[in-house]
Design a protein around this motif. Structure first.
Motif, PDB file in Angstrom:
ATOM      1  N   ILE A   1       0.003  -1.209  12.159  1.00 20.38           N
ATOM      2  CA  ILE A   1      -0.057  -0.064  11.243  1.00 20.38           C
ATOM      3  C   ILE A   1       1.313   0.332  10.696  1.00 20.38           C
ATOM      4  O   ILE A   1       1.396   1.167   9.793  1.00 20.38           O
TER       5      ILE A   1
ATOM      6  N   ALA B   1       0.825  -1.211   0.000  1.00 24.75           N
ATOM      7  CA  ALA B   1       0.000   0.000   0.000  1.00 24.75           C
ATOM      8  C   ALA B   1       0.861   1.264   0.000  1.00 24.75           C
ATOM      9  O   ALA B   1       0.458   2.293  -0.553  1.00 24.75           O
TER      10      ALA B   1
ATOM     11  N   HIS C   1       1.439   2.583   7.467  1.00 28.33           N
ATOM     12  CA  HIS C   1       0.374   2.475   6.472  1.00 28.33           C
ATOM     13  C   HIS C   1      -0.059   3.879   6.033  1.00 28.33           C
ATOM     14  O   HIS C   1      -0.181   4.783   6.867  1.00 28.33           O
ATOM     15  N   PRO C   2      -0.302   4.087   4.738  1.00 31.92           N
ATOM     16  CA  PRO C   2      -0.681   5.421   4.246  1.00 31.92           C
ATOM     17  C   PRO C   2      -1.866   6.051   4.989  1.00 31.92           C
ATOM     18  O   PRO C   2      -1.912   7.264   5.162  1.00 31.92           O
ATOM     19  N   ASP C   3      -2.821   5.241   5.461  1.00 33.48           N
ATOM     20  CA  ASP C   3      -3.962   5.788   6.198  1.00 33.48           C
ATOM     21  C   ASP C   3      -3.557   6.399   7.535  1.00 33.48           C
ATOM     22  O   ASP C   3      -4.318   7.173   8.117  1.00 33.48           O
ATOM     23  N   TRP C   4      -2.394   6.030   8.048  1.00 32.98           N
ATOM     24  CA  TRP C   4      -1.936   6.485   9.360  1.00 32.98           C
ATOM     25  C   TRP C   4      -0.756   7.446   9.265  1.00 32.98           C
ATOM     26  O   TRP C   4      -0.242   7.899  10.289  1.00 32.98           O
ATOM     27  N   GLN C   5      -0.308   7.752   8.064  1.00 37.86           N
ATOM     28  CA  GLN C   5       0.812   8.670   7.905  1.00 37.86           C
ATOM     29  C   GLN C   5       0.377  10.092   8.255  1.00 37.86           C
ATOM     30  O   GLN C   5      -0.784  10.455   8.117  1.00 37.86           O
TER      31      GLN C   5
ATOM     32  N   CYS D   1       0.455  11.341  11.267  1.00 40.29           N
ATOM     33  CA  CYS D   1      -0.076  11.369  12.633  1.00 40.29           C
ATOM     34  C   CYS D   1       1.023  11.251  13.696  1.00 40.29           C
ATOM     35  O   CYS D   1       0.716  11.152  14.883  1.00 40.29           O
TER      36      CYS D   1
END
Length: 148
Positions: free
Chosen positions: A52, A22, A72-76, A78
């Motif tokens: 993650i 991903a 994971h890109p959804d958690w970058q 942060c």
């Protein structure tokens, strides 16, 4: 931060590979991750309810090499990448290394910014190091930090 760090295990690799695919257009292979675990590299998992992110670092002859650091890109964006990165640096200090090295794609501005913020300096360039697509290659910037 409610994230938990723990050692990577082989049963984590399916999720690690999902994140790797991903996050990167040219991901590491499963075999490469297995080899890193087999030779005993420092391999960490970052969990926030589920896996993650991860980081891998080799240590030898008084030096550490950060091999792979990924969220994971959804958690970058942060703070998880910084958290994981700083933990790897703490681990390197505990192992009494003198220097830490890493390579990063020329185009990875967020990572380059993080490395500068944490005291790393660019010491070189590996020309055409990373695959880029259409048989093109991208330079890698080499960063280092010395521990005193």
């Amino acid at each position: 931060m409610n994230a938990v760090l723990r050692p990577m295990q082989e049963n984590d690799l399916p999720r690690v590979m999902e994140i790797e695919r991903a996050a990167y257009p040219f991901p590491w292979t499963l075999r490469l991750f297995k080899d890193c675990l087999q030779v005993g590299y420092n391999a960490l998992i970052l969990e926030q309810e589920h896996l993650i992110g991860y980081g891998l670092m080799s240590v030898a002859a008084g030096e550490a090499q950060i091999l792979n650091l990924c969220v994971h890109p959804d958690w970058q964006g942060c703070g998880y990448g910084r958290y994981l990165f700083e933990h790897l640096l703490d681990l390197a200090r505990q192992k009494e290394v003198k220097s830490v090295f890493l390579e990063v794609r020329f185009s990875n501005e967020a990572a380059i910014h993080l490395y500068h913020q944490t005291g790393f300096n660019q010491i070189g360039v590996r020309k055409r190091y990373y695959p880029k697509g259409d048989k093109k290659r991208e330079d890698a910037l080499i960063f280092a930090m010395d521990f005193l």
